[in-house]
Enzyme design. Structure first.
Site: not given
Length: 433
Positions: A35, A154, A264, A334
């Site tokens: 990454k 968001r 989240c 996810r």
């Protein structure tokens, strides 16, 4: 100002690039080598509109650098942001804080000057106090102040939400430097009139978790009402529109459908419940269990509805799934309701083909046994039912007559209530929500 961002995942990479955009000199620390190498070249290992261009611009200018060295971080600046992940513990509701703890454990012993560490990660209430005590024990003759500055991003709008937030929240201990430094960091936003709420760390931690719990509750509420509408033969869209005109309620987050997912809301409301239990306030948040239950029930209902439109059995049926990301303008799968539904339908004997504009690779890694198509129309070939499970614009604007030319049967299930029901019905489709 010079500053360090610890952890360059979705939150950290966005925050680092946006701080560079504000004119700060930023060092990003990422311990995962693959990454780190991508980010150092100005490449983003996930999808977020506008972020690759912003990151590349500031990597090229030198305003933002990427490293894997905590020693370099300790030498570079006296201001740090912790933006590491706080996933749900396996087999538990609680948040796993090992990455947050590791960041403090790695950094603090290396500090040779007084420092302020701002937490960005979503954490259970009481974390800042615990980390403050931990930092004081680890610090070697330097003053390390911990404060909490939660994010409210968001996915799909992360840059806008960072550079033009609807509020800034800071939880700081009395007598420290955190508020003064935060005002310097965010001076541009404060000059634009952004509200700045300064409170104690537990309150700041609770602002974030409370906001997520409220949004999850609002989504599950309208989905619970949708279940009653189904039983009563009522129109959930009309109900949502009508109550949404009430200024006390508002129309946002009142779209009935497949429910929420992502990295989240699901984990955060579960961690909130777990922490309330640890504090002896479990009953106060017991309603969140039903919020979670309603949300999961929507997935089961979608599978049942698909079986119904396929004649009572999914064995041998061909199902097209349009959308696998948990929301549009994201490649995040996810806890994706769409992929969960696709997997359940496949387990009941159907052949399932998935298409998503951005989340294909992530979907393949998570659900390798599903079939994947390179376009929406190819996903719909010979399908007995088409399920729209993420409200990407390209699905909203699909021509139902063109889609009908590829399918075996004209059954469409609008899992996000984003299609023009009349248009699809006029084109000969059996439209269900």
């Amino acid at each position: 100002m010079r500053m360090v961002v610890l952890g360059l995942g979705y939150l950290g990479a966005t925050h680092a690039a946006c701080m560079a955009e504000l004119g700060h000199e930023v060092l990003g620390i990422e311990v995962v080598a693959d990454k780190r190498e991508l980010l150092a070249k100005g490449e983003v290992p996930f999808y977020e509109p506008g972020l690759p261009e912003l990151l590349e611009r500031h990597i090229t200018s030198g305003q933002l650098r990427v490293s894997g060295s905590y020693s370099e971080a300790a030498e570079f600046a006296d201001v740090f942001f912790v933006a590491v992940g706080t996933p749900q513990k396996k087999g538990e509701y609680s948040a796993d804080l090992k990455y947050v703890d590791a960041a403090i454990d790695e950094l603090v012993p290396l500090l040779s000057r007084d420092a302020v560490i701002f937490g960005k990660s979503t954490v259970p209430v009481g974390t800042a106090q615990r980390l403050s005590e931990r930092a004081h024990a680890l610090a070697d003759e330097v003053d390390v102040e911990i404060a909490w500055n939660p994010e409210f991003l968001r996915e799909g709008y992360a840059i806008k939400d960072t550079l033009h937030p609807d509020r800034l929240v800071l939880g700081a201990f009395e007598g420290g430097r955190a508020e003064r430094i935060a005002r310097e960091i965010y001076q541009t936003m404060l000059n634009d009139g952004t509200p700045f709420i300064v409170t104690d760390p537990p309150s700041a931690e609770l602002v974030k978790t409370s906001a997520n719990a409220f949004l999850a509750t609002k989504i599950s509420f309208i989905n619970a009402i949708a279940e009653v509408c189904d039983a009563a033969g009522a129109d959930i869209g009309a109900v949502a529109d009508a109550i949404g005109y009430d200024a006390r309620i508002g129309r946002k987050f009142l779209n009935a459908g497949l429910g929420f997912g992502g990295g989240c809301l699901p984990k955060d409301i579960r961690a909130f419940m777990a922490r309330a239990g640890e504090l002896g306030a479990a009953e106060a948040l017991s309603f969140l269990r039903e919020v979670d239950n309603v949300n999961m029930r929507r997935r089961t209902r979608m599978v049942e509805l698909t079986r119904e439109v396929c004649g009572g059995s999914l064995l041998g049926a061909r199902i097209a799934i349009l959308g696998s990301a948990f929301k549009p303008e994201s490649d995040d799968v996810r806890d994706s309701p769409a992929l969960n539904v696709a997997g359940q339908i496949q387990l009941q004997g159907a052949s399932v083909t998935v298409y998503d504009p951005k989340a294909m690779e992530n979907s393949r890694r998570l659900f390798p046994t599903l079939d994947y198509a390179p376009s929406a129309l190819e996903a719909c070939e010979n399908a007995d039912a088409v399920l729209v499970l993420t409200e990407w614009p390209e699905f909203v604007t699909l021509d139902p007559r063109q889609v009908a030319e590829t399918t075996r049967k004209r059954n469409v299930i609008d899992g996000r209530m984003c299609l023009d029901a009349d248009e699809w019905s006029r084109a000969g489709w059996t439209y269900r929500v």
